[in-house]
Design a protein around this motif. Sequence first.
Motif, mmCIF file in Angstrom:
data_model
loop_
_atom_site.group_PDB
_atom_site.id
_atom_site.type_symbol
_atom_site.label_atom_id
_atom_site.label_comp_id
_atom_site.label_asym_id
_atom_site.label_seq_id
_atom_site.Cartn_x
_atom_site.Cartn_y
_atom_site.Cartn_z
ATOM 1 N N PHE A 84 35.177 45.010 30.445
ATOM 2 C CA PHE A 84 35.187 45.256 31.868
ATOM 3 C C PHE A 84 35.800 43.784 32.271
ATOM 4 O O PHE A 84 36.887 43.818 33.067
ATOM 5 C CB PHE A 84 33.894 44.914 32.392
ATOM 6 C CG PHE A 84 33.583 44.926 33.906
ATOM 7 C CD1 PHE A 84 34.100 45.864 34.881
ATOM 8 C CD2 PHE A 84 33.241 43.898 34.202
ATOM 9 C CE1 PHE A 84 34.135 45.770 36.186
ATOM 10 C CE2 PHE A 84 33.022 43.634 35.844
ATOM 11 C CZ PHE A 84 33.596 44.536 36.819
ATOM 12 N N PRO A 85 35.507 42.693 31.679
ATOM 13 C CA PRO A 85 35.987 41.379 32.223
ATOM 14 C C PRO A 85 37.508 41.398 32.147
ATOM 15 O O PRO A 85 38.418 40.698 32.743
ATOM 16 C CB PRO A 85 35.429 40.383 31.202
ATOM 17 C CG PRO A 85 34.188 40.858 30.839
ATOM 18 C CD PRO A 85 34.429 42.282 30.886
ATOM 19 N N GLN A 86 38.097 41.543 31.026
ATOM 20 C CA GLN A 86 39.603 41.709 30.779
ATOM 21 C C GLN A 86 40.279 42.663 31.891
ATOM 22 O O GLN A 86 41.535 42.507 31.705
ATOM 23 C CB GLN A 86 39.987 41.870 29.322
ATOM 24 C CG GLN A 86 39.824 43.331 28.974
ATOM 25 C CD GLN A 86 39.656 43.269 27.271
ATOM 26 O OE1 GLN A 86 39.165 42.623 26.457
ATOM 27 N NE2 GLN A 86 40.637 44.114 26.650
ATOM 28 N N LYS A 87 39.767 43.738 32.304
ATOM 29 C CA LYS A 87 40.168 44.503 33.320
ATOM 30 C C LYS A 87 40.497 43.859 34.643
ATOM 31 O O LYS A 87 41.026 44.288 35.584
ATOM 32 C CB LYS A 87 39.500 45.776 33.443
ATOM 33 C CG LYS A 87 39.538 46.521 32.100
ATOM 34 C CD LYS A 87 38.550 47.816 32.270
ATOM 35 C CE LYS A 87 38.348 48.951 30.980
ATOM 36 N NZ LYS A 87 37.537 49.884 30.997
ATOM 37 N N LEU A 88 39.557 42.765 34.899
ATOM 38 C CA LEU A 88 39.742 42.038 36.254
ATOM 39 C C LEU A 88 41.045 41.258 36.342
ATOM 40 O O LEU A 88 41.454 40.735 35.424
ATOM 41 C CB LEU A 88 38.429 41.154 36.381
ATOM 42 C CG LEU A 88 37.322 41.735 36.731
ATOM 43 C CD1 LEU A 88 35.943 40.899 36.605
ATOM 44 C CD2 LEU A 88 37.190 42.542 38.121
ATOM 45 N N LYS A 89 41.527 40.947 37.580
ATOM 46 C CA LYS A 89 42.478 39.984 37.774
ATOM 47 C C LYS A 89 41.887 38.896 37.867
ATOM 48 O O LYS A 89 42.517 38.027 37.157
ATOM 49 C CB LYS A 89 43.037 40.438 39.306
ATOM 50 C CG LYS A 89 44.354 39.514 39.850
ATOM 51 C CD LYS A 89 44.870 39.581 41.022
ATOM 52 C CE LYS A 89 45.821 38.596 41.412
ATOM 53 N NZ LYS A 89 46.264 38.782 42.634
ATOM 54 N N ASP A 90 40.785 38.710 38.480
ATOM 55 C CA ASP A 90 40.268 37.291 38.460
ATOM 56 C C ASP A 90 38.939 37.365 39.097
ATOM 57 O O ASP A 90 38.540 38.524 39.639
ATOM 58 C CB ASP A 90 40.930 36.128 39.414
ATOM 59 C CG ASP A 90 41.452 36.535 40.492
ATOM 60 O OD1 ASP A 90 41.050 37.560 41.165
ATOM 61 O OD2 ASP A 90 42.724 36.243 41.022
ATOM 62 N N LEU A 91 38.120 36.377 38.747
ATOM 63 C CA LEU A 91 36.711 36.334 39.428
ATOM 64 C C LEU A 91 36.348 35.045 40.245
ATOM 65 O O LEU A 91 36.528 33.861 39.935
ATOM 66 C CB LEU A 91 35.653 36.384 38.222
ATOM 67 C CG LEU A 91 34.111 36.275 38.381
ATOM 68 C CD1 LEU A 91 33.705 37.399 39.013
ATOM 69 C CD2 LEU A 91 33.576 36.103 36.838
#
Length: 326
Positions: free
Chosen positions: A144-151
């Motif tokens: 899931f985290p690596q699918k995000l653009k940013d947080l």
Amino acid sequence: MAKKLVIIDTDCGIDDAQAIMMALAAPNIQILGITCVFGNAAVENVCQNVLRVLSVCEHDGIPVFRGSVGPLLGDSNLCNNHFGTDGLGDVIAEQDPQWEEKIQKEHAVNAMIRLVSEHQNQVSLVTLGPLTNLALAVRLDPCFPQKLKDLYIMGGNMEGKGNVTLCAEFNFAMDPESAYIVLEEFLCPTYLASWEYACRNSLTWEFFEEMISQDAPAARFMKMITSKCWAYSKEVMKQKRDVYFGPGFVSYDSYVMAACIDSTVVAQSIECPVRVEVQGAIARGMMALDRTNELKKSHSVCVMTKCDVAKFSQLLLESLRQPYNK
């Protein structure tokens, strides 16, 4: 220009409401969904509060999802009435008996994973409450985290100053384990607005009065929900926050939303690894900045330190001028 795709994870109190309004007013932002988590109020109240904000701003079409009711471990036993028992100042008498029908059936964590998977590397996730939904998301989907653009995270602290315990900020103190997991395992670009960042870049109480006195439905709504809330009392804050930071009006969650909308709002920041303390009678939930590489971590976080308050003020003013066709 293509709009920035955003998911907002919130424990909707008054400052969350302000931050959500800021996103709704931003022409460059498209909100894919709003996920709810316990925090400023029980998650049932949080869901209703989000629906109220969307209704006031005439954005009822944005899907709202119910999420975590408590932290990963134990009970949420921190006493919190910062924004009243309902999260919006305990001034709204009328309840919507059909509110549950307006909430999506899909759980917030599942919705978060699905929406990000459908728009890989395109979604900015903005978190305004405890990080429980995010910790569960990475446990259900380790990718899931690596699918995000940013947080973008509102939470934690830089100097060991706390607002609900001696050393910890509210969002992290409510679920230290989740905050630890997120800041260890989310290796996507991460931007963090701490409690001290918000407080050290406060605005004047005169600005607050100007902001809520605008002639628009959103401003009238904000004036109503802050009218009896001690957290929006200049006199009460003298004994609480002002001891550390001096006088001023602070809309905590709005600072991280502003950074997502316009990166130039952040005038200065520190790039370094961080870690959340999960043990200890005094320091549990505190975030430590590792500026000397003691932890030997590979992942750094952008910790905001200085805000362009002129740009930030303009975003706040604009957020309370909704809906624009009135």
